[in-house]
Write a protein that holds these residues in place. Structure first.
Motif, PDB file in Angstrom:
ATOM      1  N   SER A 110      -4.046  -3.027  -2.453  1.00  0.00           N
ATOM      2  CA  SER A 110      -2.861  -3.788  -1.620  1.00  0.00           C
ATOM      3  C   SER A 110      -3.556  -5.057  -0.943  1.00  0.00           C
ATOM      4  O   SER A 110      -2.727  -5.856  -0.778  1.00  0.00           O
ATOM      5  CB  SER A 110      -2.416  -2.907  -0.453  1.00  0.00           C
ATOM      6  OG  SER A 110      -3.069  -2.866   0.556  1.00  0.00           O
ATOM      7  N   ALA A 136       0.943  -1.225   0.029  1.00  0.00           N
ATOM      8  CA  ALA A 136      -0.150  -0.183   0.132  1.00  0.00           C
ATOM      9  C   ALA A 136       0.710   1.223  -0.071  1.00  0.00           C
ATOM     10  O   ALA A 136       0.653   2.210  -0.606  1.00  0.00           O
ATOM     11  CB  ALA A 136      -0.998   0.000   1.035  1.00  0.00           C
ATOM     12  N   ALA A 189      -4.763   2.872  -2.794  1.00  0.00           N
ATOM     13  CA  ALA A 189      -3.886   2.289  -2.429  1.00  0.00           C
ATOM     14  C   ALA A 189      -3.941   0.949  -1.426  1.00  0.00           C
ATOM     15  O   ALA A 189      -3.308  -0.088  -1.713  1.00  0.00           O
ATOM     16  CB  ALA A 189      -2.660   3.043  -2.029  1.00  0.00           C
ATOM     17  N   ILE A 190      -4.658   1.394  -0.402  1.00  0.00           N
ATOM     18  CA  ILE A 190      -5.229   0.268   0.454  1.00  0.00           C
ATOM     19  C   ILE A 190      -5.866  -0.785  -0.028  1.00  0.00           C
ATOM     20  O   ILE A 190      -5.561  -2.033   0.074  1.00  0.00           O
ATOM     21  CB  ILE A 190      -5.498   0.938   1.761  1.00  0.00           C
ATOM     22  CG1 ILE A 190      -4.750   1.846   2.714  1.00  0.00           C
ATOM     23  CG2 ILE A 190      -6.037  -0.262   2.834  1.00  0.00           C
ATOM     24  CD1 ILE A 190      -5.144   2.594   3.502  1.00  0.00           C
TER      25      ILE A 190
END
Length: 87
Positions: free
Chosen positions: A63, A36, A59-60
């Protein structure tokens, strides 16, 4: 009591080898967070080149699935280090 033997025998700490999948499960939170952070920083670099920004939440979310192969590779790497330490 000098000269007496202890009834317990010494066993190496790594007698039962940890399989890669167990190591990958243990490493998943750290590797997913690392993915992330790297995705977010890649988005910042892309923004500097005129492309879009990757938001922290995006991004999280990305990820979560991308952390699986990363944790598998980290588990294989750690298993190799453990095997090397045993030899």
């Amino acid at each position: 009591m000098s000269g007496t033997k202890s009834p317990s025998r010494k066993v190496p700490a790594t007698e039962g080898k940890w399989p890669v999948w167990k190591l990958a499960i243990l490493l998943y939170p750290a590797t997913a967070l690392t993915v992330a952070i790297n995705l977010f920083l890649a988005g910042l670099v892309a923004n500097g080149m005129g492309l879009g920004v990757i938001e922290p939440v995006s991004a999280i979310l990305w990820s979560i699935p991308l952390g699986l192969p990363a944790s598998w590779l980290a588990g294989r790497w750690l298993r190799g280090l453990m095997d090397e330490a045993d030899d």
